[in-house]
Design an enzyme around this catalytic site. Structure first.
Site, PDB file in Angstrom:
ATOM      1  N   ASP A 165       0.834  -1.205   0.000  1.00 23.71           N
ATOM      2  CA  ASP A 165       0.000   0.000   0.000  1.00 23.71           C
ATOM      3  C   ASP A 165       0.871   1.257   0.000  1.00 23.71           C
ATOM      4  O   ASP A 165       2.099   1.190   0.166  1.00 23.71           O
ATOM      5  CB  ASP A 165      -0.896  -0.051   1.251  1.00 23.71           C
ATOM      6  CG  ASP A 165      -2.305   0.424   0.959  1.00 23.71           C
ATOM      7  OD1 ASP A 165      -2.479   1.250   0.057  1.00 23.71           O
ATOM      8  OD2 ASP A 165      -3.230  -0.029   1.677  1.00 23.71           O
ATOM      9  N   ASP A 220      -9.890   3.414  -3.786  1.00 25.44           N
ATOM     10  CA  ASP A 220     -10.647   2.229  -3.371  1.00 25.44           C
ATOM     11  C   ASP A 220     -12.026   2.183  -4.033  1.00 25.44           C
ATOM     12  O   ASP A 220     -12.707   3.194  -4.159  1.00 25.44           O
ATOM     13  CB  ASP A 220     -10.812   2.205  -1.851  1.00 25.44           C
ATOM     14  CG  ASP A 220      -9.485   1.906  -1.164  1.00 25.44           C
ATOM     15  OD1 ASP A 220      -8.464   1.773  -1.868  1.00 25.44           O
ATOM     16  OD2 ASP A 220      -9.479   1.799   0.072  1.00 25.44           O
TER      17      ASP A 220
HETATM   18  C1  GLA Z   1      -5.935   1.047   1.137  1.00 25.12           C
HETATM   19  C2  GLA Z   1      -6.068   0.068  -0.009  1.00 25.12           C
HETATM   20  C3  GLA Z   1      -7.194  -0.907   0.296  1.00 25.12           C
HETATM   21  C4  GLA Z   1      -6.909  -1.643   1.590  1.00 25.12           C
HETATM   22  C5  GLA Z   1      -6.729  -0.636   2.709  1.00 25.12           C
HETATM   23  C6  GLA Z   1      -6.241  -1.256   3.993  1.00 25.12           C
HETATM   24  O1  GLA Z   1      -7.044   1.874   1.247  1.00 25.12           O
HETATM   25  O2  GLA Z   1      -6.282   0.730  -1.204  1.00 25.12           O
HETATM   26  O3  GLA Z   1      -7.348  -1.838  -0.767  1.00 25.12           O
HETATM   27  O4  GLA Z   1      -5.753  -2.429   1.426  1.00 25.12           O
HETATM   28  O5  GLA Z   1      -5.749   0.350   2.349  1.00 25.12           O
HETATM   29  O6  GLA Z   1      -6.065  -0.265   4.955  1.00 25.12           O
END
Ligand code: GLA
Length: 520
Positions: A165, A220
């Site tokens: 991430d 996301d």
């Molecule tokens: C980010 C990523 C998600 C997930 C969250 C976990 O937002 O894009 O897919 O992995 O972190 O905190």
């Protein structure tokens, strides 16, 4: 090296390449992919990650193990879903010496123990970390300034997939950071799928193929537990534009799926899944696999649709025409010379669409068969075009071919990814442990070829029984001292219709030799 491998066969002369070129868009050149000799992710990874449904809090060993069991019992494993593991999930801390240490309260078997559980079920182990100082929730340490130790820890835990991430990375250069982690992974020595998650920051589609196997192209797709179709369609629209960047071993990642989460109709689930298949997107399920409806299961396990996603050519389709609320997607030639075509009706009423052969890369005069991948029916021959009706928020997903055969590409399913053998006493023994590897695609595969270079105590023999093959691992303990021995076996194969290389098969062999004497 060519950026994309094309099959040497197929494409009848009639499908003149000019027409195909006409159906593709002019785009900036794709980045140079990393060395694909690791054989990893030559088709988009398939599996499950918890974030979309669960977010952080309920993640623990119980959830991951129950999901691994559900992957097996539901039939998703048989359809090719393999990677599974925590996503954040507070699975480790950093100890005073700087080493990562598992959170044994949440994961009492430890992170290696969880990996063994997953591997023994014929699934692959996915873990998560962050490129910055902390993960997004700040509950776990990030890899910054610990790149090499941390990658060694993931290798020791036997991860097969690592999502990295991009939270808490103030002041870091995105290209250099992910490249350093790539070096650290190489140094750790365990081949694993490297999934970059900068949400499109730094335009990874322009460079990430040189270091990783997939990269998130957007933010996301939803907040945990709240499937949001409108947001998902924006993600799809952004990802659609990047089709030239994708190919075997390097994929655009429009995020985990929302199929089967609350709030989506059957038609919306089908549409979402078809879009992800057309975009050669990783198929990481994001729903609760322990309580799926029959409709969700049917959609997620539709092998004919999955075959579009898992096509060995690895082309990402894109929109070739919009007509009101209807989109026509093409640009996805398949391994047997057929073409995938998607008609997506975003409207609230049924829509008829006429798809003309030239707009999807087929000569106008060609007589073609059409396979509907949701009704599983073949029609034709059709000359010049095909007319279909897509329901509201629904799709018609087609394969168009000169012939009536619609082979499904390899879908590989293993009984286990771990062989564990134990010997007691100094006497020389021969021990064996076998695993089976099946192809749930249509063809018989040639025998898996085991890479040379195994340790002297291990030999592997391959026997073939139709679409199932057995890899028998024989261990000889002669001359070995007490201790733990480990080997990673790699086997390779080729898709027989296109002649293209398939993703390599890797598994672990563990041998424990004890010389305990006495009593019991
Ligand atoms: C980010 C990523 C998600 C997930 C969250 C976990 O937002 O894009 O897919 O992995 O972190 O905190």
């Amino acid at each position: 090296m060519p950026l994309r491998r094309r099959p040497t066969i197929i494409l009848g002369v009639a499908f003149a390449s000019l027409l195909i070129a006409g159906a593709l868009r002019a785009q900036s050149p794709a980045p140079r992919p990393h060395d694909t000799t690791d054989g990893l992710a030559l088709t988009p990874p398939m599996g499950w990650y918890p974030w979309n449904e669960f977010g952080q809090e309920p993640q623990n060993e119980k959830l991951i193990k129950e999901t691994a069991d559900a992957l097996v019992s539901s039939g998703l494993k048989e359809a090719g879903y393999a990677y599974v593991g925590p996503d954040e999930g507070i699975c480790f801390f950093r100890d005073a010496s700087g080493e990562l240490t598992p959170n044994l309260e949440r994961y009492p078997s430890g992170l290696r123990g969880l990996g063994d559980y997953i591997h023994e079920r014929g699934l692959k182990y996915a873990l998560y970390t962050d490129a910055g100082t902390r993960t997004c929730s700040k509950a776990m340490p990030g890899t910054k300034d610990h790149e090499f130790e941390d990658m060694a820890a993931f290798a020791a835990w036997r991860a097969d997939y690592l999502k990295v991430d991009w939270c808490n990375t103030e002041g870091q250069d995105v290209v250099k950071t992910y490249a350093k982690l790539h070096e650290a992974l190489a140094a750790a020595g365990r081949p694993l799928v490297y999934s970059l998650c900068s949400w499109g920051v730094g335009k990874p589609w322009e460079w990430a193929a040189s270091v990783g196997h997939l990269w998130r192209t957007t933010g996301d797709i939803c907040e945990p537990g709240k499937a949001d179709l409108d947001r998902a369609m924006k993600v799809a629209a952004a990802n659609e534009k990047l089709s030239e960047a994708a190919g075997p071993g390097h994929w655009n990642d429009p995020d985990m799926m929302i199929v089967g989460m609350d709030g989506l109709s059957e038609a919306q689930n089908r549409s979402f899944f078809s879009l992800w298949c057309m975009m050669a997107a990783p198929l990481m399920a994001g729903n609760d696999l322990r309580k799926m409806t029959p409709s969700t299961m049917r959609i997620l396990t539709n092998l004919e649709a999955i075959g579009i996603d898992q096509d060995p050519l690895g082309m990402q389709g894109h929109i070739v025409r919009r007509d009101g609320k209807v989109e026509i997607w093409a640009g996805k030639r398949l391994f047997d010379g057929s073409q995938a075509v998607l008609v997506f009706n975003r409207g609230a009423t049924p829509a008829r669409a006429q798809v003309a052969w030239p707009e999807v890369g087929i000569a106008e005069s060609a007589a073609m068969y059409a396979r509907n991948l949701w009704t599983h029916q073949t029609s034709g021959p059709h000359r010049g075009s095909i007319s279909v009706v897509a329901g509201p928020s629904d799709v018609v997903l087609l394969r168009i071919s000169k012939g009536e055969a619609f082979p499904v590409p390899p879908i590989i399913v293993a009984s286990s990814y771990r062989v564990s053998l134990r010997a007691n006493g100094p006497a020389a023994l021969k021990l064996t442990g076998a695993l089976t590897v099946k192809n749930n695609g249509s063809e018989d595969l040639p025998p898996w070829r085991v890479r040379p270079g195994l340790p002297s105590w291990l030999t592997v023999a391959v026997t073939k029984n139709g679409k199932s093959q057995t890899l028998t691992n024989t261990v000889s303990t002669a001359g070995l001292k007490q201790g733990l021995y480990h080997a990673m076996v790699r086997a390779d194969n080729t898709e027989p219709i296109s002649g293209l290389p398939m993703s390599a098969l890797y598994y672990d062999v563990d041998l424990e030799i004890t010389h305990s004497t006495g009593g019991k």
